[in-house]
Write an enzyme that holds these catalytic residues in place. Structure first.
Site, PDB file in Angstrom:
ATOM      1  N   TRP A 185      16.444  39.117  21.537  1.00  0.00           N
ATOM      2  CA  TRP A 185      16.056  38.631  23.002  1.00  0.00           C
ATOM      3  C   TRP A 185      16.142  39.756  23.969  1.00  0.00           C
ATOM      4  CZ3 TRP A 185      20.015  39.112  26.862  1.00  0.00           C
ATOM      5  CH2 TRP A 185      19.579  38.546  28.062  1.00  0.00           C
ATOM      6  N   GLU A 224      13.877  34.960  20.845  1.00  0.00           N
ATOM      7  CA  GLU A 224      14.315  33.783  21.651  1.00  0.00           C
ATOM      8  C   GLU A 224      13.922  33.867  23.191  1.00  0.00           C
ATOM      9  OE1 GLU A 224      18.566  34.916  22.250  1.00  0.00           O
ATOM     10  OE2 GLU A 224      19.200  32.906  23.356  1.00  0.00           O
ATOM     11  N   LYS A 226      13.722  32.394  27.330  1.00  0.00           N
ATOM     12  CA  LYS A 226      14.663  31.598  28.200  1.00  0.00           C
ATOM     13  C   LYS A 226      13.870  31.362  29.443  1.00  0.00           C
ATOM     14  CE  LYS A 226      18.272  33.659  30.325  1.00  0.00           C
ATOM     15  NZ  LYS A 226      19.372  34.826  30.385  1.00  0.00           N
ATOM     16  N   ASP A 257      17.964  28.397  22.307  1.00  0.00           N
ATOM     17  CA  ASP A 257      19.184  28.572  22.908  1.00  0.00           C
ATOM     18  C   ASP A 257      19.444  27.157  23.669  1.00  0.00           C
ATOM     19  OD1 ASP A 257      21.322  29.095  24.913  1.00  0.00           O
ATOM     20  OD2 ASP A 257      21.345  31.241  24.244  1.00  0.00           O
ATOM     21  N   HIS A 260      18.842  27.360  27.524  1.00  0.00           N
ATOM     22  CA  HIS A 260      17.480  28.172  27.909  1.00  0.00           C
ATOM     23  C   HIS A 260      16.378  27.332  28.153  1.00  0.00           C
ATOM     24  CE1 HIS A 260      18.675  32.402  26.276  1.00  0.00           C
ATOM     25  NE2 HIS A 260      19.648  31.863  26.907  1.00  0.00           N
ATOM     26  N   HIS A 284      20.849  28.770  19.027  1.00  0.00           N
ATOM     27  CA  HIS A 284      22.201  29.333  19.911  1.00  0.00           C
ATOM     28  C   HIS A 284      22.819  28.298  20.561  1.00  0.00           C
ATOM     29  CE1 HIS A 284      21.204  33.869  20.286  1.00  0.00           C
ATOM     30  NE2 HIS A 284      21.400  33.444  19.178  1.00  0.00           N
ATOM     31  N   ASP A 292      22.446  28.206  32.727  1.00  0.00           N
ATOM     32  CA  ASP A 292      22.605  28.768  31.411  1.00  0.00           C
ATOM     33  C   ASP A 292      23.816  29.557  31.764  1.00  0.00           C
ATOM     34  OD1 ASP A 292      22.307  30.025  29.091  1.00  0.00           O
ATOM     35  OD2 ASP A 292      21.253  31.545  29.616  1.00  0.00           O
ATOM     36  N   ASP A 294      26.702  29.314  29.911  1.00  0.00           N
ATOM     37  CA  ASP A 294      27.287  29.724  28.797  1.00  0.00           C
ATOM     38  C   ASP A 294      28.851  29.360  28.596  1.00  0.00           C
ATOM     39  OD1 ASP A 294      25.210  31.118  26.703  1.00  0.00           O
ATOM     40  OD2 ASP A 294      25.060  32.371  28.534  1.00  0.00           O
ATOM     41  N   ASP A 324      26.553  30.586  20.811  1.00  0.00           N
ATOM     42  CA  ASP A 324      26.278  31.523  21.767  1.00  0.00           C
ATOM     43  C   ASP A 324      26.681  31.241  23.337  1.00  0.00           C
ATOM     44  OD1 ASP A 324      25.369  33.749  23.622  1.00  0.00           O
ATOM     45  OD2 ASP A 324      23.310  33.223  23.516  1.00  0.00           O
TER      46      ASP A 324
HETATM   47  C1  RNT Z   1      20.803  35.326  26.842  1.00  0.00           C
HETATM   48  C2  RNT Z   1      20.707  35.061  25.461  1.00  0.00           C
HETATM   49  C3  RNT Z   1      21.300  35.966  24.453  1.00  0.00           C
HETATM   50  C4  RNT Z   1      22.338  36.467  24.805  1.00  0.00           C
HETATM   51  C5  RNT Z   1      23.088  37.197  23.702  1.00  0.00           C
HETATM   52  C6  RNT Z   1      24.230  38.005  24.075  1.00  0.00           C
HETATM   53  O1  RNT Z   1      20.500  34.538  27.708  1.00  0.00           O
HETATM   54  O2  RNT Z   1      21.043  33.698  25.180  1.00  0.00           O
HETATM   55  O3  RNT Z   1      21.147  35.271  23.217  1.00  0.00           O
HETATM   56  O4  RNT Z   1      23.345  35.469  25.102  1.00  0.00           O
HETATM   57  O5  RNT Z   1      22.282  38.115  22.710  1.00  0.00           O
HETATM   58 ZN    ZN Z   2      21.217  32.927  23.238  1.00  0.00          ZN
END
Ligand code: RNT
Ligand code: ZN
Length: 416
Positions: A185, A224, A226, A257, A260, A284, A292, A294, A324
Protein backbone atom coordinates in the site's frame (compact mmCIF):
# COMPACT_ATOMS: atom_id res chain seq x y z
CA UNK A 1 -17.31 -19.30 33.61
CA UNK A 2 -18.27 -22.75 34.86
CA UNK A 3 -17.33 -25.47 32.43
CA UNK A 4 -20.49 -27.47 33.12
CA UNK A 5 -22.62 -24.49 32.13
CA UNK A 6 -20.78 -24.03 28.85
CA UNK A 7 -21.10 -27.72 28.02
CA UNK A 8 -24.79 -27.67 28.80
CA UNK A 9 -25.32 -24.58 26.66
CA UNK A 10 -23.42 -26.18 23.83
CA UNK A 11 -25.48 -29.37 23.90
CA UNK A 12 -28.68 -27.36 23.54
CA UNK A 13 -27.19 -25.21 20.79
CA UNK A 14 -25.92 -28.23 18.91
CA UNK A 15 -29.43 -29.69 18.89
CA UNK A 16 -31.01 -26.44 17.76
CA UNK A 17 -28.56 -26.25 14.86
CA UNK A 18 -28.96 -29.92 13.98
CA UNK A 19 -32.69 -29.30 13.62
CA UNK A 20 -31.97 -26.90 10.74
CA UNK A 21 -29.35 -29.17 9.21
CA UNK A 22 -26.23 -27.53 10.62
CA UNK A 23 -23.42 -29.42 12.33
CA UNK A 24 -22.03 -27.14 15.05
CA UNK A 25 -18.97 -29.36 15.58
CA UNK A 26 -18.08 -28.94 11.93
CA UNK A 27 -18.48 -25.18 12.16
CA UNK A 28 -16.04 -25.13 15.09
CA UNK A 29 -13.59 -27.27 13.14
CA UNK A 30 -13.73 -24.87 10.23
CA UNK A 31 -13.21 -21.89 12.54
CA UNK A 32 -10.20 -23.63 14.07
CA UNK A 33 -8.56 -23.61 10.65
CA UNK A 34 -8.99 -19.90 10.06
CA UNK A 35 -5.93 -17.88 11.02
CA UNK A 36 -6.20 -14.15 11.41
CA UNK A 37 -3.18 -12.07 10.50
CA UNK A 38 -2.61 -9.88 13.56
CA UNK A 39 -1.27 -6.47 12.57
CA UNK A 40 1.79 -5.64 14.67
CA UNK A 41 1.12 -1.91 14.36
CA UNK A 42 -1.81 -1.79 16.81
CA UNK A 43 0.68 -2.27 19.67
CA UNK A 44 2.59 0.98 19.12
CA UNK A 45 0.39 3.28 17.02
CA UNK A 46 2.24 2.46 13.75
CA UNK A 47 5.56 3.80 15.08
CA UNK A 48 7.94 0.93 14.30
CA UNK A 49 11.61 0.69 15.24
CA UNK A 50 13.33 2.53 12.43
CA UNK A 51 13.30 6.09 13.71
CA UNK A 52 11.37 8.29 16.10
CA UNK A 53 9.86 10.32 13.26
CA UNK A 54 6.18 11.14 13.00
CA UNK A 55 3.54 9.04 11.26
CA UNK A 56 2.96 10.37 7.73
CA UNK A 57 1.35 9.14 4.52
CA UNK A 58 -2.19 10.31 5.17
CA UNK A 59 -2.83 7.92 8.05
CA UNK A 60 -3.34 8.93 11.66
CA UNK A 61 -3.74 7.49 15.10
CA UNK A 62 -5.69 9.44 17.65
CA UNK A 63 -5.39 9.12 21.40
CA UNK A 64 -2.51 8.79 23.83
CA UNK A 65 -3.54 5.96 26.10
CA UNK A 66 -0.55 5.03 28.26
CA UNK A 67 1.44 1.83 27.89
CA UNK A 68 2.20 1.48 24.20
CA UNK A 69 5.01 -0.87 23.22
CA UNK A 70 8.30 1.06 23.04
CA UNK A 71 10.57 -1.61 21.62
CA UNK A 72 10.60 -5.05 20.07
CA UNK A 73 10.56 -6.96 23.36
CA UNK A 74 7.50 -5.08 24.57
CA UNK A 75 5.76 -5.42 21.23
CA UNK A 76 6.33 -9.17 21.13
CA UNK A 77 5.19 -9.57 24.72
CA UNK A 78 2.02 -7.58 23.99
CA UNK A 79 1.28 -9.59 20.86
CA UNK A 80 1.63 -12.84 22.76
CA UNK A 81 -0.52 -11.52 25.58
CA UNK A 82 -3.23 -10.57 23.09
CA UNK A 83 -2.94 -13.90 21.27
CA UNK A 84 -3.46 -15.74 24.56
CA UNK A 85 -7.04 -14.41 24.63
CA UNK A 86 -7.79 -15.19 20.99
CA UNK A 87 -8.81 -18.79 20.31
CA UNK A 88 -6.94 -20.61 17.55
CA UNK A 89 -3.59 -20.18 15.81
CA UNK A 90 -2.85 -16.85 14.21
CA UNK A 91 -0.29 -15.06 12.10
CA UNK A 92 1.63 -11.88 12.73
CA UNK A 93 1.65 -9.17 10.09
CA UNK A 94 4.83 -7.06 10.11
CA UNK A 95 5.63 -3.77 8.45
CA UNK A 96 9.17 -3.18 7.22
CA UNK A 97 9.75 -0.48 9.87
CA UNK A 98 9.46 -3.17 12.55
CA UNK A 99 12.72 -4.81 11.54
CA UNK A 100 15.38 -5.77 14.07
CA UNK A 101 17.92 -3.15 13.01
CA UNK A 102 20.19 -3.68 16.02
CA UNK A 103 20.32 -0.01 16.97
CA UNK A 104 21.61 1.00 13.51
CA UNK A 105 19.78 3.18 11.03
CA UNK A 106 18.99 0.96 8.08
CA UNK A 107 17.45 2.94 5.27
CA UNK A 108 14.50 1.49 3.39
CA UNK A 109 16.55 0.72 0.29
CA UNK A 110 18.98 -1.28 2.38
CA UNK A 111 16.62 -3.69 4.14
CA UNK A 112 17.50 -7.37 3.99
CA UNK A 113 16.10 -10.66 5.28
CA UNK A 114 18.71 -10.59 8.07
CA UNK A 115 16.85 -7.67 9.65
CA UNK A 116 13.96 -10.04 10.22
CA UNK A 117 16.00 -12.99 11.38
CA UNK A 118 14.99 -12.58 15.02
CA UNK A 119 11.35 -12.20 14.01
CA UNK A 120 11.49 -15.42 12.00
CA UNK A 121 13.04 -17.25 14.92
CA UNK A 122 10.57 -15.81 17.37
CA UNK A 123 7.61 -16.67 15.13
CA UNK A 124 8.83 -20.24 14.70
CA UNK A 125 9.20 -20.63 18.46
CA UNK A 126 5.67 -19.35 18.95
CA UNK A 127 4.24 -21.54 16.19
CA UNK A 128 3.05 -18.42 14.39
CA UNK A 129 3.53 -17.54 10.74
CA UNK A 130 4.47 -14.15 9.39
CA UNK A 131 3.02 -11.82 6.79
CA UNK A 132 4.73 -8.69 5.58
CA UNK A 133 4.26 -5.13 4.29
CA UNK A 134 6.53 -2.70 2.53
CA UNK A 135 6.52 0.72 4.22
CA UNK A 136 6.43 3.88 2.13
CA UNK A 137 5.18 6.26 4.82
CA UNK A 138 6.99 8.02 7.71
CA UNK A 139 10.22 8.65 5.82
CA UNK A 140 11.93 11.82 4.55
CA UNK A 141 11.50 10.56 0.96
CA UNK A 142 7.80 9.74 1.41
CA UNK A 143 6.37 13.12 0.42
CA UNK A 144 3.10 12.88 -1.46
CA UNK A 145 4.44 10.54 -4.14
CA UNK A 146 6.63 7.44 -3.83
CA UNK A 147 6.29 4.75 -6.51
CA UNK A 148 4.44 7.27 -8.68
CA UNK A 149 6.97 10.06 -8.24
CA UNK A 150 8.08 11.72 -11.51
CA UNK A 151 11.52 12.15 -9.91
CA UNK A 152 13.30 9.00 -11.01
CA UNK A 153 15.67 9.08 -8.05
CA UNK A 154 12.83 8.96 -5.52
CA UNK A 155 10.85 6.47 -7.55
CA UNK A 156 13.84 4.15 -7.83
CA UNK A 157 14.46 4.41 -4.09
CA UNK A 158 10.95 3.09 -3.40
CA UNK A 159 11.16 0.49 -6.15
CA UNK A 160 14.34 -0.81 -4.56
CA UNK A 161 12.67 -0.79 -1.13
CA UNK A 162 9.69 -2.77 -2.34
CA UNK A 163 11.81 -5.27 -4.25
CA UNK A 164 13.86 -5.87 -1.13
CA UNK A 165 10.70 -6.30 0.91
CA UNK A 166 9.57 -9.01 -1.49
CA UNK A 167 12.89 -10.79 -0.89
CA UNK A 168 12.28 -10.54 2.87
CA UNK A 169 8.78 -11.97 2.44
CA UNK A 170 10.13 -14.77 0.27
CA UNK A 171 12.58 -15.74 3.00
CA UNK A 172 9.84 -15.65 5.64
CA UNK A 173 7.62 -17.86 3.49
CA UNK A 174 10.41 -20.29 2.73
CA UNK A 175 11.35 -20.64 6.37
CA UNK A 176 7.80 -21.11 7.61
CA UNK A 177 6.87 -23.50 4.81
CA UNK A 178 3.80 -21.43 4.00
CA UNK A 179 3.54 -18.42 1.71
CA UNK A 180 4.12 -15.07 3.34
CA UNK A 181 1.49 -12.61 2.13
CA UNK A 182 3.09 -9.27 1.34
CA UNK A 183 0.85 -6.27 1.09
CA UNK A 184 1.74 -3.21 -0.90
CA UNK A 185 0.00 0.00 0.00
CA UNK A 186 1.41 3.38 -0.97
CA UNK A 187 -0.20 6.64 0.03
CA UNK A 188 0.59 8.41 -3.26
CA UNK A 189 -1.86 11.16 -4.00
CA UNK A 190 -2.46 14.86 -3.79
CA UNK A 191 -4.29 17.34 -1.63
CA UNK A 192 -5.71 19.48 -4.36
CA UNK A 193 -7.00 19.34 -7.90
CA UNK A 194 -4.62 17.28 -9.96
CA UNK A 195 -4.21 17.76 -13.68
CA UNK A 196 -1.76 14.97 -14.41
CA UNK A 197 -3.76 12.02 -13.11
CA UNK A 198 -2.79 9.76 -15.96
CA UNK A 199 0.91 10.49 -15.56
CA UNK A 200 1.16 9.33 -11.94
CA UNK A 201 -0.96 6.26 -12.56
CA UNK A 202 1.17 5.33 -15.52
CA UNK A 203 4.27 5.70 -13.35
CA UNK A 204 2.75 3.56 -10.61
CA UNK A 205 1.89 0.89 -13.14
CA UNK A 206 5.46 0.88 -14.48
CA UNK A 207 6.96 0.80 -10.99
CA UNK A 208 4.78 -2.13 -10.00
CA UNK A 209 5.65 -4.07 -13.13
CA UNK A 210 9.33 -3.55 -12.36
CA UNK A 211 8.88 -4.59 -8.74
CA UNK A 212 6.97 -7.73 -9.66
CA UNK A 213 9.36 -8.77 -12.44
CA UNK A 214 10.97 -11.37 -10.15
CA UNK A 215 8.84 -14.47 -9.57
CA UNK A 216 8.87 -15.95 -6.10
CA UNK A 217 7.44 -19.21 -4.82
CA UNK A 218 7.15 -18.60 -1.11
CA UNK A 219 5.49 -15.23 -1.02
CA UNK A 220 2.33 -13.76 -2.50
CA UNK A 221 1.83 -10.14 -3.47
CA UNK A 222 -1.22 -8.09 -2.77
CA UNK A 223 -2.08 -4.51 -3.69
CA UNK A 224 -4.30 -2.22 -1.62
CA UNK A 225 -6.32 0.76 -2.80
CA UNK A 226 -8.06 3.47 -0.85
CA UNK A 227 -10.32 6.44 -1.45
CA UNK A 228 -8.17 9.17 0.07
CA UNK A 229 -5.67 9.93 2.79
CA UNK A 230 -5.56 12.86 5.20
CA UNK A 231 -3.89 15.75 3.38
CA UNK A 232 -4.25 13.84 0.11
CA UNK A 233 -7.97 14.30 -0.37
CA UNK A 234 -8.35 15.13 -4.05
CA UNK A 235 -6.55 12.31 -5.77
CA UNK A 236 -5.29 8.84 -4.91
CA UNK A 237 -3.00 7.29 -7.49
CA UNK A 238 -3.73 3.72 -6.34
CA UNK A 239 -7.49 3.93 -6.50
CA UNK A 240 -9.84 0.97 -6.41
CA UNK A 241 -10.26 0.98 -10.20
CA UNK A 242 -6.51 1.09 -10.66
CA UNK A 243 -5.76 -1.90 -8.48
CA UNK A 244 -8.67 -4.02 -9.63
CA UNK A 245 -7.49 -3.63 -13.20
CA UNK A 246 -3.90 -4.22 -12.10
CA UNK A 247 -4.75 -7.29 -10.05
CA UNK A 248 -6.91 -8.79 -12.78
CA UNK A 249 -4.37 -8.30 -15.54
CA UNK A 250 -1.34 -9.34 -13.44
CA UNK A 251 -3.10 -11.99 -11.36
CA UNK A 252 -2.16 -10.35 -8.09
CA UNK A 253 -4.10 -10.55 -4.85
CA UNK A 254 -6.26 -7.50 -4.21
CA UNK A 255 -6.47 -6.22 -0.64
CA UNK A 256 -9.84 -4.92 0.48
CA UNK A 257 -9.57 -2.69 3.52
CA UNK A 258 -13.05 -2.21 4.93
CA UNK A 259 -12.26 1.44 5.66
CA UNK A 260 -11.19 2.22 2.11
CA UNK A 261 -14.49 2.64 0.35
CA UNK A 262 -17.33 5.10 0.30
CA UNK A 263 -19.35 4.70 3.50
CA UNK A 264 -22.43 3.14 1.92
CA UNK A 265 -20.50 0.79 -0.37
CA UNK A 266 -20.68 -2.89 0.63
CA UNK A 267 -17.23 -4.46 0.79
CA UNK A 268 -18.89 -7.88 1.15
CA UNK A 269 -20.48 -7.48 -2.27
CA UNK A 270 -17.06 -7.10 -3.88
CA UNK A 271 -15.87 -10.63 -3.10
CA UNK A 272 -17.88 -12.54 -5.66
CA UNK A 273 -16.89 -10.16 -8.44
CA UNK A 274 -13.20 -10.12 -7.62
CA UNK A 275 -12.92 -13.84 -7.01
CA UNK A 276 -14.02 -14.50 -10.58
CA UNK A 277 -11.06 -12.57 -11.96
CA UNK A 278 -8.25 -12.55 -9.42
CA UNK A 279 -6.61 -15.48 -7.62
CA UNK A 280 -7.17 -14.52 -3.99
CA UNK A 281 -8.26 -11.70 -1.73
CA UNK A 282 -6.59 -10.19 1.31
CA UNK A 283 -8.84 -8.44 3.80
CA UNK A 284 -7.92 -5.61 6.12
CA UNK A 285 -10.75 -5.79 8.59
CA UNK A 286 -11.27 -2.44 10.22
CA UNK A 287 -14.11 -0.16 11.37
CA UNK A 288 -14.46 3.16 9.67
CA UNK A 289 -16.44 5.72 11.67
CA UNK A 290 -17.42 8.48 9.24
CA UNK A 291 -14.05 8.09 7.47
CA UNK A 292 -11.14 5.63 7.35
CA UNK A 293 -10.74 6.16 11.09
CA UNK A 294 -9.40 2.69 11.88
CA UNK A 295 -11.54 2.11 14.93
CA UNK A 296 -11.38 -1.33 16.54
CA UNK A 297 -13.33 -3.94 14.58
CA UNK A 298 -16.59 -5.01 16.22
CA UNK A 299 -19.30 -7.53 15.44
CA UNK A 300 -21.44 -5.25 13.28
CA UNK A 301 -23.40 -5.85 10.10
CA UNK A 302 -20.45 -4.91 7.88
CA UNK A 303 -18.14 -7.49 9.42
CA UNK A 304 -20.90 -10.10 9.54
CA UNK A 305 -21.81 -9.55 5.89
CA UNK A 306 -18.17 -9.82 4.89
CA UNK A 307 -17.67 -13.11 6.70
CA UNK A 308 -20.94 -14.55 5.44
CA UNK A 309 -19.94 -13.67 1.91
CA UNK A 310 -16.62 -15.55 2.26
CA UNK A 311 -18.54 -18.68 3.23
CA UNK A 312 -21.29 -18.14 0.68
CA UNK A 313 -18.63 -17.84 -2.05
CA UNK A 314 -17.03 -21.04 -0.75
CA UNK A 315 -13.83 -19.01 -0.64
CA UNK A 316 -12.32 -19.82 2.76
CA UNK A 317 -9.14 -21.00 1.07
CA UNK A 318 -8.90 -17.95 -1.19
CA UNK A 319 -9.50 -15.15 1.29
CA UNK A 320 -6.82 -14.12 3.80
CA UNK A 321 -8.12 -12.28 6.82
CA UNK A 322 -5.91 -9.59 8.27
CA UNK A 323 -6.82 -6.91 10.76
CA UNK A 324 -5.96 -3.28 10.19
CA UNK A 325 -6.93 -0.70 12.76
CA UNK A 326 -5.02 1.44 15.18
CA UNK A 327 -6.78 2.83 18.20
CA UNK A 328 -4.45 4.74 20.51
CA UNK A 329 -7.22 5.80 22.87
CA UNK A 330 -7.84 2.52 24.71
CA UNK A 331 -5.77 -0.36 26.07
CA UNK A 332 -4.00 -1.57 22.94
CA UNK A 333 -3.89 -5.23 23.91
CA UNK A 334 -7.58 -5.05 24.62
CA UNK A 335 -8.03 -3.55 21.15
CA UNK A 336 -6.38 -6.58 19.57
CA UNK A 337 -8.52 -8.97 21.53
CA UNK A 338 -11.82 -7.21 20.86
CA UNK A 339 -11.23 -6.93 17.12
CA UNK A 340 -9.94 -10.46 16.69
CA UNK A 341 -12.67 -12.08 18.70
CA UNK A 342 -15.30 -9.99 16.93
CA UNK A 343 -14.02 -11.15 13.55
CA UNK A 344 -14.05 -14.75 14.73
CA UNK A 345 -17.58 -14.41 16.09
CA UNK A 346 -18.68 -13.14 12.70
CA UNK A 347 -16.92 -16.02 10.95
CA UNK A 348 -18.59 -18.49 13.27
CA UNK A 349 -22.03 -17.11 12.53
CA UNK A 350 -21.23 -17.34 8.84
CA UNK A 351 -20.23 -20.98 9.26
CA UNK A 352 -23.46 -21.72 11.12
CA UNK A 353 -25.71 -20.24 8.46
CA UNK A 354 -28.40 -22.61 7.09
CA UNK A 355 -27.17 -21.90 3.60
CA UNK A 356 -28.64 -24.89 1.82
CA UNK A 357 -32.17 -24.08 2.90
CA UNK A 358 -31.70 -20.38 2.22
CA UNK A 359 -30.47 -21.16 -1.28
CA UNK A 360 -33.36 -23.53 -1.94
CA UNK A 361 -35.80 -20.79 -0.93
CA UNK A 362 -34.04 -18.33 -3.17
CA UNK A 363 -34.04 -20.68 -6.15
CA UNK A 364 -37.74 -21.28 -5.70
CA UNK A 365 -38.50 -17.58 -5.50
CA UNK A 366 -39.64 -17.91 -1.88
CA UNK A 367 -38.60 -14.46 -0.75
CA UNK A 368 -40.63 -14.42 2.45
CA UNK A 369 -39.19 -17.73 3.59
CA UNK A 370 -35.62 -16.65 2.80
CA UNK A 371 -35.96 -13.42 4.76
CA UNK A 372 -37.71 -15.13 7.66
CA UNK A 373 -34.99 -17.75 8.03
CA UNK A 374 -32.25 -15.12 7.74
CA UNK A 375 -33.92 -13.21 10.57
CA UNK A 376 -34.48 -16.27 12.77
CA UNK A 377 -30.88 -17.41 12.22
CA UNK A 378 -29.69 -14.20 13.85
CA UNK A 379 -31.01 -15.35 17.20
CA UNK A 380 -29.97 -18.98 17.04
CA UNK A 381 -27.59 -19.81 19.92
CA UNK A 382 -24.32 -19.20 18.05
CA UNK A 383 -22.96 -17.64 21.23
CA UNK A 384 -23.10 -21.00 23.02
CA UNK A 385 -20.99 -22.44 20.18
CA UNK A 386 -18.58 -19.52 20.57
CA UNK A 387 -18.25 -20.15 24.31
CA UNK A 388 -17.55 -23.80 23.59
CA UNK A 389 -14.94 -22.83 21.00
CA UNK A 390 -13.17 -20.62 23.57
CA UNK A 391 -13.32 -23.36 26.18
CA UNK A 392 -11.87 -25.92 23.77
CA UNK A 393 -9.07 -23.53 22.92
CA UNK A 394 -8.28 -22.82 26.52
CA UNK A 395 -8.90 -19.09 26.33
CA UNK A 396 -11.18 -17.06 28.60
CA UNK A 397 -14.88 -17.46 27.90
CA UNK A 398 -16.99 -14.32 27.61
CA UNK A 399 -15.87 -11.13 29.30
CA UNK A 400 -13.37 -12.90 31.58
CA UNK A 401 -10.45 -11.43 29.62
CA UNK A 402 -11.31 -7.89 30.76
CA UNK A 403 -10.00 -8.54 34.26
CA UNK A 404 -6.91 -10.30 32.94
CA UNK A 405 -6.02 -7.44 30.64
CA UNK A 406 -6.57 -5.03 33.52
CA UNK A 407 -4.11 -7.04 35.54
CA UNK A 408 -1.49 -6.93 32.75
CA UNK A 409 -2.05 -3.21 32.55
CA UNK A 410 -1.50 -2.81 36.29
CA UNK A 411 1.58 -4.99 36.33
CA UNK A 412 3.18 -4.25 33.00
CA UNK A 413 1.92 -1.66 30.52
CA UNK A 414 1.11 1.10 33.04
CA UNK A 415 4.74 1.03 34.19
CA UNK A 416 6.13 1.90 30.77
C1 RNT B 1 -3.73 2.70 5.09
C2 RNT B 1 -3.83 1.25 4.79
C3 RNT B 1 -2.65 0.41 5.19
C4 RNT B 1 -2.13 0.77 6.56
C5 RNT B 1 -1.09 -0.19 7.09
C6 RNT B 1 -0.36 0.39 8.26
O1 RNT B 1 -4.88 3.39 4.89
O2 RNT B 1 -4.98 0.73 5.35
O3 RNT B 1 -2.98 -0.92 5.09
O4 RNT B 1 -3.15 0.87 7.49
O5 RNT B 1 -0.28 -0.59 6.10
ZN1 ZN C 1 -5.23 -1.39 5.23
Amino acid sequence: MKEALILKGYEVAKERYAAIGIDADKAMEALQNISLSLHCWQADDVAGFESAGELTGGIQTTGNYPGKARNMEELRADLLKAASYIPGTHRVNLHEIYGDFGGQFVDRDQVEPKHFESWMQWAAEQGMKLDFNSTSFSHPKSGDLTLANPDKGIRDFWIEHTKRCRAVAEEMGRRQGDPCIMNLWVHDGSKDITVNRMLYRDLLKQSLDEIFATDYRNMKDCVESKVFGIGLESYTVGSNDFYIAYGATRQKIVTLDTGHFHPTESVADKLSSLLLFIPEIMLHVSRPVRWDSDHVTIMNDDTLDLCKEIVRCDALSRVHIGLDYFDASINRIGAYVIGSRATQKCMLQALLEPLQTLRAYEAAGQGFQRLALLEEAKSLPWNAVWDMFCLKNNVPVGEEFIGEIEQYEREVTSKR
